[in-house]
Design a protein around this motif. Sequence first.
Motif, PDB file in Angstrom:
ATOM      1  N   THR A  24       0.817  -1.200   0.000  1.00  0.00           N
ATOM      2  CA  THR A  24       0.000   0.000   0.000  1.00  0.00           C
ATOM      3  C   THR A  24       0.853   1.253   0.000  1.00  0.00           C
ATOM      4  O   THR A  24       2.082   1.194   0.095  1.00  0.00           O
ATOM      5  N   GLY A  45       0.543   5.502   1.510  1.00  0.00           N
ATOM      6  CA  GLY A  45      -0.191   6.391   2.406  1.00  0.00           C
ATOM      7  C   GLY A  45       0.612   7.640   2.670  1.00  0.00           C
ATOM      8  O   GLY A  45       1.751   7.782   2.202  1.00  0.00           O
ATOM      9  N   GLU A  76      -4.482   0.600   4.529  1.00  0.00           N
ATOM     10  CA  GLU A  76      -4.057   1.668   5.429  1.00  0.00           C
ATOM     11  C   GLU A  76      -2.632   1.386   5.908  1.00  0.00           C
ATOM     12  O   GLU A  76      -2.251   0.234   6.093  1.00  0.00           O
ATOM     13  N   LEU A  77      -1.853   2.454   6.108  1.00  0.00           N
ATOM     14  CA  LEU A  77      -0.508   2.280   6.649  1.00  0.00           C
ATOM     15  C   LEU A  77      -0.592   1.754   8.071  1.00  0.00           C
ATOM     16  O   LEU A  77      -1.416   2.216   8.859  1.00  0.00           O
ATOM     17  N   HIS A 112      -6.360   2.765  -4.662  1.00  0.00           N
ATOM     18  CA  HIS A 112      -6.072   3.480  -3.409  1.00  0.00           C
ATOM     19  C   HIS A 112      -5.102   4.639  -3.660  1.00  0.00           C
ATOM     20  O   HIS A 112      -5.311   5.754  -3.171  1.00  0.00           O
ATOM     21  N   LEU A 161      -5.522   8.776  -3.176  1.00  0.00           N
ATOM     22  CA  LEU A 161      -4.580   9.482  -2.314  1.00  0.00           C
ATOM     23  C   LEU A 161      -3.918  10.650  -3.045  1.00  0.00           C
ATOM     24  O   LEU A 161      -3.837  11.761  -2.517  1.00  0.00           O
TER      25      LEU A 161
END
Length: 167
Positions: free
Chosen positions: A14, A16, A73-74, A137, A141
């Motif tokens: 991911t 973030g 999510e981080l 995602h 962002l």
Amino acid sequence: MSVFYEFDDVDAFTTGTVGVPGNRTFFMQVRSEGQRVTVKCEKQQTAAIVQYLRKVLSDLPPPEDRPMPGALELAEPVDASFVLGPIGLGYDRATDKLLIQLEEVGEVDEDGEMVDDDRGHVRLYVSRGQATAFCDHADRLVESGRPDCQWCTQPIDPDGHACPRMN
């Protein structure tokens, strides 16, 4: 000695941010079997990875698997192992996975050759579903940052914008 990680299967890949638009720091994170590696990166690097992955994915069948939304999510704490430099991307037909290689930024000589070979590396393979989820995602962002000026396309700061085209 620099860090070197290789993951054939990942639980999560991911991206973030930490901070507010206009003052955000971007990170990429890989989690696999209790291990977590975080790499500090630039927004443009994230967008470039998305662009490449989407191009490769467009030539492949749609993914059947998708990670849970919370997996994107981080995970805290967000401690970067290194700052991202060169990026390597590919597709392995034998495993039907996309290869992502993240290398630590390093010094280059006057010929553009790397001076130090002892840089951090993270090599990972993700499924088509994980790559698609990462792209979706990451797009949200990147787009959630400061809006672009309609005349000069530079980001508009919350406290104003000195547009070079509006003299």
